[in-house]
Scaffold this motif. Structure first.
Motif, mmCIF file in Angstrom:
data_model
loop_
_atom_site.group_PDB
_atom_site.id
_atom_site.type_symbol
_atom_site.label_atom_id
_atom_site.label_comp_id
_atom_site.label_asym_id
_atom_site.label_seq_id
_atom_site.Cartn_x
_atom_site.Cartn_y
_atom_site.Cartn_z
ATOM 1 N N ILE B 12 -0.450 5.110 -4.331
ATOM 2 C CA ILE B 12 0.112 3.756 -4.317
ATOM 3 C C ILE B 12 0.861 3.612 -2.997
ATOM 4 O O ILE B 12 1.809 4.358 -2.736
ATOM 5 C CB ILE B 12 1.050 3.530 -5.520
ATOM 6 N N CYS B 13 0.392 2.698 -2.177
ATOM 7 C CA CYS B 13 0.909 2.630 -0.813
ATOM 8 C C CYS B 13 1.359 1.209 -0.472
ATOM 9 O O CYS B 13 0.597 0.251 -0.635
ATOM 10 C CB CYS B 13 -0.209 3.100 0.118
ATOM 11 N N GLY B 14 2.572 1.089 -0.020
ATOM 12 C CA GLY B 14 3.076 -0.232 0.369
ATOM 13 C C GLY B 14 4.456 -0.093 0.977
ATOM 14 O O GLY B 14 5.174 0.866 0.688
ATOM 15 N N THR B 15 4.801 -1.064 1.803
ATOM 16 C CA THR B 15 6.095 -0.960 2.465
ATOM 17 C C THR B 15 7.241 -1.206 1.467
ATOM 18 O O THR B 15 6.997 -1.490 0.302
ATOM 19 C CB THR B 15 6.130 -1.933 3.675
ATOM 20 N N ASN B 16 8.462 -1.095 1.940
ATOM 21 C CA ASN B 16 9.617 -1.202 1.037
ATOM 22 C C ASN B 16 9.684 -2.563 0.338
ATOM 23 O O ASN B 16 9.380 -3.592 0.939
ATOM 24 C CB ASN B 16 10.921 -0.991 1.813
ATOM 25 N N ASN B 17 10.129 -2.529 -0.893
ATOM 26 C CA ASN B 17 10.314 -3.742 -1.708
ATOM 27 C C ASN B 17 9.044 -4.589 -1.857
ATOM 28 O O ASN B 17 9.097 -5.808 -1.844
ATOM 29 C CB ASN B 17 11.431 -4.623 -1.118
ATOM 30 N N LYS B 142 -8.712 6.983 -5.277
ATOM 31 C CA LYS B 142 -8.321 5.629 -5.667
ATOM 32 C C LYS B 142 -6.990 5.262 -5.022
ATOM 33 O O LYS B 142 -6.101 6.095 -4.886
ATOM 34 C CB LYS B 142 -8.223 5.536 -7.189
ATOM 35 N N TYR B 143 -6.915 4.000 -4.645
ATOM 36 C CA TYR B 143 -5.691 3.526 -3.987
ATOM 37 C C TYR B 143 -5.219 2.247 -4.666
ATOM 38 O O TYR B 143 -6.043 1.412 -5.069
ATOM 39 C CB TYR B 143 -5.952 3.203 -2.517
ATOM 40 N N ILE B 144 -3.929 2.109 -4.726
ATOM 41 C CA ILE B 144 -3.361 0.815 -5.079
ATOM 42 C C ILE B 144 -2.583 0.395 -3.836
ATOM 43 O O ILE B 144 -1.594 1.032 -3.466
ATOM 44 C CB ILE B 144 -2.466 0.913 -6.333
ATOM 45 N N LEU B 145 -3.095 -0.618 -3.175
ATOM 46 C CA LEU B 145 -2.549 -0.965 -1.861
ATOM 47 C C LEU B 145 -1.730 -2.251 -1.925
ATOM 48 O O LEU B 145 -2.171 -3.254 -2.507
ATOM 49 C CB LEU B 145 -3.685 -1.120 -0.851
ATOM 50 N N LEU B 146 -0.575 -2.192 -1.317
ATOM 51 C CA LEU B 146 0.280 -3.372 -1.195
ATOM 52 C C LEU B 146 0.478 -3.648 0.291
ATOM 53 O O LEU B 146 -0.088 -2.955 1.124
ATOM 54 C CB LEU B 146 1.621 -3.121 -1.889
ATOM 55 N N ASN B 171 -5.689 -6.854 5.745
ATOM 56 C CA ASN B 171 -5.416 -8.221 6.206
ATOM 57 C C ASN B 171 -5.203 -9.179 5.042
ATOM 58 O O ASN B 171 -4.323 -10.036 5.079
ATOM 59 C CB ASN B 171 -6.559 -8.704 7.104
ATOM 60 N N SER B 172 -6.004 -9.002 4.000
ATOM 61 C CA SER B 172 -5.844 -9.854 2.817
ATOM 62 C C SER B 172 -4.460 -9.677 2.206
ATOM 63 O O SER B 172 -3.802 -10.639 1.813
ATOM 64 C CB SER B 172 -6.889 -9.500 1.767
ATOM 65 N N LEU B 173 -4.056 -8.412 2.131
ATOM 66 C CA LEU B 173 -2.746 -8.092 1.536
ATOM 67 C C LEU B 173 -1.616 -8.714 2.355
ATOM 68 O O LEU B 173 -0.688 -9.312 1.794
ATOM 69 C CB LEU B 173 -2.548 -6.573 1.476
ATOM 70 N N VAL B 195 -4.159 -4.614 -4.198
ATOM 71 C CA VAL B 195 -5.613 -4.402 -4.242
ATOM 72 C C VAL B 195 -5.870 -3.000 -4.769
ATOM 73 O O VAL B 195 -5.292 -2.030 -4.281
ATOM 74 C CB VAL B 195 -6.254 -4.575 -2.839
ATOM 75 N N PHE B 196 -6.707 -2.937 -5.776
ATOM 76 C CA PHE B 196 -7.142 -1.624 -6.265
ATOM 77 C C PHE B 196 -8.397 -1.253 -5.485
ATOM 78 O O PHE B 196 -9.360 -2.022 -5.465
ATOM 79 C CB PHE B 196 -7.422 -1.691 -7.761
ATOM 80 N N TRP B 197 -8.371 -0.148 -4.850
ATOM 81 C CA TRP B 197 -9.472 0.254 -3.956
ATOM 82 C C TRP B 197 -10.011 1.626 -4.346
ATOM 83 O O TRP B 197 -9.268 2.610 -4.364
ATOM 84 C CB TRP B 197 -8.973 0.245 -2.512
ATOM 85 N N ASP B 198 -11.298 1.625 -4.700
ATOM 86 C CA ASP B 198 -11.965 2.892 -4.998
ATOM 87 C C ASP B 198 -12.749 3.288 -3.751
ATOM 88 O O ASP B 198 -13.823 2.722 -3.475
ATOM 89 C CB ASP B 198 -12.888 2.713 -6.202
#
Lengths: 253, 212
Positions: B12-17, B142-146, B171-173, B195-198
């Motif tokens: 699970i990857c995304g910047t703070n908050n 598998k990724y959960i991308l923010l 870019n969409s995110l 985005v859930f990314w396989d």
């Protein structure tokens, strides 16, 4: 070659517009497993085949970390118990176990020590050494002799006349040491009493008063601020007073 | 073919908050429901169906049950501890704190090789693709991308899968994130867009996107 440094919000930037929006539950379904791996299924089948008491035992073992600590090597640890049941791992015989033990090694070392000491002492003129001469030797030498004597006596070794002498010297010196320790302890106690006497209030009382007041005069009292000491002069005075009283009674009577 | 527990490593990857922990929490809630159903159906040894968390923010404590495990950063042999459990979910919030070195430890590699056999799934959380360790990439499918702040190259390098698509996801995110003000975004809790990314199947799923 691909250019990875595309600016953001550019019209040429690829986006996922053609990808559908789904609910969270649809993603969660991916993680909604019914089936486990084969190893897990086998373990579970084995577990479920056991009685409830056995199942409880397994759980206790797991919670105590007993079976789990065997997992030093993944997979190997789990199979150790099974292999033991199948008899693949043979238990060490008691004799083999003893020979590999530390106890045996110590015994061997001591035996070597006894032999080498015997050999060494035979080459010395120990019969000429008297106790007084022995006492004059260095501390290390005396300590060595005593230690050796201890080991030899422990093994009930059949010893030569030289060794007998060594025993005699060792034990004689040991007794002397005991005496010194006793004296040192006495001196320490005296110092303690002296120190307490200087720092505490001393009340001199006669033994009769002490009995009457149920006062103790032993070492425990030194921890308190007041010390009661028997006063021999007080005893004499009391005796004189009693004599005078009894004489008086006789006169009156 | 039925899906089996014990091979999933989800990053699970995304910047703070941006809602990484909130999403991980939702997955744990689902997992809790699942283990309730499983335990009603059948008996399990006491090291089965557990939740094992490294939880420096104390975000998962209310979801934990008896026998669940908290990992400690000071525990140098935490991998050995995890290996005691079967068919369990491991959640490592800010996983890099547990692995401060740039090299994967022997214990962790052991854990990775045994995860399928022991039925251990991992949800790892990190705030930048840069922090996904090079050797760890090969285990993640598998990724959960923010929303992330990384540049395209960095993102495409560390996230497995077709590179143009991966950049498209990023870019969409970012575009979706920019639709909201800070306050509006906070109000989305716990339904943050992601985005859930396989990466293995090149399959993407948008979740909670305003732009349908």
């Amino acid at each position: 070659m691909e250019n990875f440094n595309r600016p953001e919000n550019n019209d040429n930037v690829p986006e996922l517009d053609n990808v559908g929006n789904v609910s969270f539950d649809e993603v969660a379904e991916i993680y909604d497993y019914e089936k486990m791996g084969d190893t897990i299924e086998e373990e579970l089948e084995e577990f479920r085949g056991k009685s409830s008491i056995e199942q409880r035992e397994v759980n206790e073992e797991v919670s105590n970390g007993f079976s789990l600590d065997a997992l030093d090597d993944v997979g190997e640890g789990v199979n150790v118990g099974i292999r033991e049941e199948e008899g693949e791992i043979e238990e060490e015989e008691p004799l083999e176990e003893y020979f590999s033990s530390a106890e045996f090694m110590i015994w061997l070392l001591e035996l070597a020590l006894v032999w080498s000491t015997n050999f060494y002492l035979k080459n010395q003129e120990l019969d000429k050494i008297s106790i007084s001469e022995f006492e004059k030797t260095k501390t290390e030498q005396r300590f060595l002799v005593k230690s050796l004597a201890k080991v030899l006596r422990k093994h009930n070794t059949k010893v030569s006349p030289e060794m007998e002498l060594l025993f005699a010297i060792g034990s004689a010196y040991g007794m002397k040491i005991k005496g010194i320790i006793k004296k040192q302890r006495e001196r320490k106690e005296e110092d303690l009493i002296k120190h307490k006497k200087n720092s505490a209030k001393i009340i001199k009382i006669s033994p009769k008063v002490a009995v009457k007041e149920k006062l103790k005069t032993n070492i425990e009292e030194y921890n308190k601020k007041e010390i009661f000491i028997f006063d021999p002069n007080g005893i004499e005075k009391e005796e004189e007073e009693e004599e005078v009283k009894s004489n008086g009674i006789n006169i009156i009577g | 073919m039925d899906a089996r527990r014990g091979s999933e490593i989800t990053m699970i990857c995304g910047t703070n908050n941006t809602g990484k922990t909130a999403i991980a929490r939702q997955l744990v809630i689902k997992y809790n429901k699942k283990r309730d159903i499983l335990e009603k159906k059948n008996k399990y040894p006491s090291n089965y169906n557990k939740l094992i968390v490294y939880d420096p923010q104390h975000a998962f404590q209310d979801l934990m049950r008896e026998g669940d495990v908290n990992l400690d950063m000071a525990d140098k042999e935490w991998e050995e501890k995890v290996l005691r459990y079967r068919a369990s979910l491991v959640v490592l919030d800010d996983y890099k704190e547990l692995m401060p070195n740039d090299r994967l430890s022997d214990g962790f590699l052991k854990l990775m090789s045994a995860r399928a056999r022991f039925g251990l799934d991992f949800n790892m959380i990190t705030w930048s693709p840069k922090l996904i360790m090079p050797r760890l990439e090969i285990f993640i499918n598998k990724y959960i991308l923010l929303k992330v702040n990384s540049d395209d190259k960095e993102f495409a390098d560390r996230i497995a899968g077709d590179k143009p698509t991966v950049i498209g996801i990023k870019n969409s995110l970012n575009r979706e994130f920019m639709r909201y003000t800070d306050e509006e975004y906070k109000k989305l809790y716990p339904n943050f867009p992601f985005v859930f990314w396989d990466g293995a199947r090149n399959k993407a799923m948008k979740v909670n996107f305003k732009n349908k």
